[in-house]
Design an enzyme around this catalytic site. Sequence first.
Site, PDB file in Angstrom:
ATOM      1  N   LYS A 101      12.772  -9.132  16.597  1.00  0.00           N
ATOM      2  CA  LYS A 101      13.141 -10.543  16.761  1.00  0.00           C
ATOM      3  C   LYS A 101      12.334 -11.368  15.766  1.00  0.00           C
ATOM      4  O   LYS A 101      11.290 -10.943  15.285  1.00  0.00           O
ATOM      5  CB  LYS A 101      12.825 -11.014  18.183  1.00  0.00           C
ATOM      6  CG  LYS A 101      13.686 -10.341  19.220  1.00  0.00           C
ATOM      7  CD  LYS A 101      13.394 -10.870  20.599  1.00  0.00           C
ATOM      8  CE  LYS A 101      14.327 -10.151  21.567  1.00  0.00           C
ATOM      9  NZ  LYS A 101      13.834 -10.096  22.904  1.00  0.00           N
ATOM     10  N   LYS A 127      -1.003 -14.233  19.768  1.00  0.00           N
ATOM     11  CA  LYS A 127      -1.668 -15.534  19.727  1.00  0.00           C
ATOM     12  C   LYS A 127      -1.140 -16.350  18.561  1.00  0.00           C
ATOM     13  O   LYS A 127      -0.540 -15.828  17.631  1.00  0.00           O
ATOM     14  CB  LYS A 127      -3.175 -15.404  19.644  1.00  0.00           C
ATOM     15  CG  LYS A 127      -3.700 -14.802  18.345  1.00  0.00           C
ATOM     16  CD  LYS A 127      -5.217 -14.732  18.384  1.00  0.00           C
ATOM     17  CE  LYS A 127      -5.785 -14.050  17.169  1.00  0.00           C
ATOM     18  NZ  LYS A 127      -7.249 -14.035  17.197  1.00  0.00           N
ATOM     19  N   ASN A 176       0.849  -1.171   0.000  1.00  0.00           N
ATOM     20  CA  ASN A 176       0.000   0.000   0.000  1.00  0.00           C
ATOM     21  C   ASN A 176       0.897   1.236   0.000  1.00  0.00           C
ATOM     22  O   ASN A 176       2.115   1.128  -0.144  1.00  0.00           O
ATOM     23  CB  ASN A 176      -0.946  -0.049   1.208  1.00  0.00           C
ATOM     24  CG  ASN A 176      -2.300   0.556   0.892  1.00  0.00           C
ATOM     25  OD1 ASN A 176      -2.384   1.644   0.327  1.00  0.00           O
ATOM     26  ND2 ASN A 176      -3.344  -0.149   1.264  1.00  0.00           N
ATOM     27  N   HIS A 224      23.458   0.819  12.510  1.00  0.00           N
ATOM     28  CA  HIS A 224      24.702   1.522  12.830  1.00  0.00           C
ATOM     29  C   HIS A 224      25.358   0.866  14.045  1.00  0.00           C
ATOM     30  O   HIS A 224      24.675   0.295  14.893  1.00  0.00           O
ATOM     31  CB  HIS A 224      24.412   2.998  13.117  1.00  0.00           C
ATOM     32  CG  HIS A 224      23.767   3.691  11.971  1.00  0.00           C
ATOM     33  ND1 HIS A 224      24.482   4.173  10.899  1.00  0.00           N
ATOM     34  CD2 HIS A 224      22.467   3.956  11.697  1.00  0.00           C
ATOM     35  CE1 HIS A 224      23.649   4.717  10.033  1.00  0.00           C
ATOM     36  NE2 HIS A 224      22.419   4.598  10.491  1.00  0.00           N
TER      37      HIS A 224
END
Length: 185
Positions: free
Chosen positions: A166, A183, A85, A115
Amino acid sequence: MSELSEKQKMLAGEEYFPSNKVLQQERFLAKTRCHAFNTADPKNQKTALKALRSLFGSASYFWLEPSFNCDYGYNIHLGKNFYTNYGVVILDAAPVCIGDDVLLAPHVLISTATHPLDPLKRKKGIETAHPITIGNGVWVGMGAKILPGVTIGDNAIIGAGAVVNKDVLANTVVAGVPAKLIKHI
């Protein structure tokens, strides 16, 4: 033994200087093509998309809404039925591999660049980049940010505004800052 170029260092995930002349020229080319796509008459969007396709490392069928911006383009690999989009940015100093049937909502940021923690290295302008992989069937919500080195599993959903720092398991929903498991699907 020859020394690696800054581009070779970048692609190998090593520290590199993005202000290198070759890398600056490559970013300029990407900016030029993105600008042409972003300013194309809506009646000519299919033609503009074809011109943008040549920038990518690989791409199947995809559709991008303007504005779209990237650093290099050649590190972006798109699967089938990819859709972005408005206002998506992909900073592709390292490979960004996106699977089939992936949807990106408005203003998603995918950034492989980072960095160093060392302030002296930052002052010198050093960067590193780490690949990002997004599996098949993933939906990334509005304003989400995908940070360097992340892998997102198949069919995952990234909530709006999430900051993904992560790896995300397949068939899960994550949201928040930083993104946390909400969930299993």
